[in-house]
Design a protein around this motif. Sequence first.
Motif, short mmCIF file in Angstrom:
data_model
loop_
_atom_site.label_atom_id
_atom_site.label_comp_id
_atom_site.label_asym_id
_atom_site.label_seq_id
_atom_site.Cartn_x
_atom_site.Cartn_y
_atom_site.Cartn_z
N VAL A 157 0.84 -1.28 -0.18
CA VAL A 157 -0.03 0.06 0.00
C VAL A 157 0.83 1.29 0.06
O VAL A 157 2.00 1.31 0.59
N CYS A 158 0.53 2.24 -0.46
CA CYS A 158 1.02 3.57 -0.54
C CYS A 158 -0.15 4.69 -0.51
O CYS A 158 -1.36 4.27 -0.79
N PHE A 159 0.08 6.02 -0.49
CA PHE A 159 -0.78 6.85 -0.36
C PHE A 159 0.10 8.13 -0.90
O PHE A 159 1.21 8.31 -1.09
N LYS A 160 -0.88 9.20 -1.32
CA LYS A 160 -0.71 10.30 -2.08
C LYS A 160 -1.41 11.36 -1.94
O LYS A 160 -2.87 11.04 -1.99
N PRO A 161 -1.63 12.57 -1.45
CA PRO A 161 -2.83 13.77 -1.81
C PRO A 161 -3.31 13.78 -3.14
O PRO A 161 -2.55 13.54 -4.09
N CYS A 162 -4.49 14.03 -3.24
CA CYS A 162 -5.38 13.67 -4.36
C CYS A 162 -4.82 14.85 -5.46
O CYS A 162 -5.07 14.63 -6.75
N ASN A 163 -4.29 15.89 -4.75
CA ASN A 163 -4.26 16.99 -5.71
C ASN A 163 -2.57 17.49 -5.64
O ASN A 163 -2.36 18.70 -5.85
N ALA A 164 -1.77 16.56 -5.07
CA ALA A 164 -0.33 16.82 -5.46
C ALA A 164 0.32 16.67 -6.75
O ALA A 164 -0.47 16.07 -7.64
N GLU A 165 1.19 17.17 -7.00
CA GLU A 165 2.12 17.42 -8.29
C GLU A 165 3.34 16.27 -8.12
O GLU A 165 3.81 16.44 -7.06
N GLY A 166 3.56 15.69 -9.11
CA GLY A 166 4.85 14.91 -9.00
C GLY A 166 4.70 13.91 -7.79
O GLY A 166 3.69 13.39 -7.59
N VAL A 172 5.18 5.39 0.67
CA VAL A 172 5.03 3.89 0.75
C VAL A 172 4.95 3.15 2.06
O VAL A 172 5.87 3.62 3.09
N ILE A 173 4.09 2.50 2.32
CA ILE A 173 3.75 1.92 3.71
C ILE A 173 4.65 0.74 3.98
O ILE A 173 4.38 -0.20 2.99
N ASP A 174 5.50 0.68 4.78
CA ASP A 174 6.39 -0.44 4.90
C ASP A 174 6.58 -0.53 6.43
O ASP A 174 7.05 0.22 7.13
#
Length: 343
Positions: A157-166, A172-174
Amino acid sequence: MKKVKVYFNRWFSVAYHYMNAIRNNEDGIPFEIYATHSDPEHMALQASDVAEVEPCTSGVEYVRFCADFCRRHEIDVFIPRWNMLDISKHIHWFDDIGTKVIVCRDTELLEQLMEKDLFYESIRQKDIVAIPDYAIASNAEQFKEAYESLAARGHKVCFKPCNAEGGMGFRVIDNERNPLEELFGHALNHISFEEAHHVLSSTESFPNLMVMELLEGYEYSIDCLADREGKLLAAVPRRKAGGRLRLLEQHTELLDVAHKIADAYHIPYNYNIQVKYNGERPKLLEINPRMSGGLHVSCLSGINFPYLAVKSALGNEVGPLYPQYDILASHIEQPITIRKSLH
């Protein structure tokens, strides 16, 4: 011959290459490059002929600044990055002064492209390309539920803001991290679930996060050039090939994806489709409705993406175009002298 005036607002440093690509165009058209940025010594200003510092403003007031800048300098073509959506919503201000703007005028589509969860739902309905398994979280409990659901399906699993650039905000969840090894090694964008949940629990809510399956196959950026109506003129799949290496690849499956997306959405000018493989299956990461950070590498295909977008915006015919593929490329740093500060 009168010089064509092109204006870049607050861009990434790689705009240095885009400006020179326009200036060194194959048709020998003379250009004068204008640029603004909030940082008076930003690299994006260094290839311009005229540079100014932007005011500390946003939203409609920022669009007013850009429109006034175009009016004062009689700009022919404006290539925005910062505040694209607000600029598109007030495109008539630029139409009224005769400035062509390289931006998607379909504000509903542009908003979808900039909010990844909105676009994922749109692309899912059209069945053009697969999307990663994902869930949206705006509080710690939703984040926990999303993580546990994806992990139960066998996903990393990973995550990122919905409106982020690049790569901004990407983690990464580790849960197997070794903090001591990390302390003496390279900085990583890894975090354990417990650490992430603890931080997110410190606030009642936060901007939407996209919690999604981690894709571990090849990653491609497909740089696309379309005309003003969104008809695809050229597409160059660019693969990360280890370290700084990039391979411009004639990838039939991904070129087909590019054509299908162009036919479905009619995104104009320069845009970038990012996909990553999970086994043998490509899955969409995002579509950036602007020139990508690595576009200057794709220009080695013989397609001058920045200049041809300007040429199209000015109403001139572009094409037919025949990119060269199977090119392995990289880049090195080159020192330059920063001109006199704009402070």
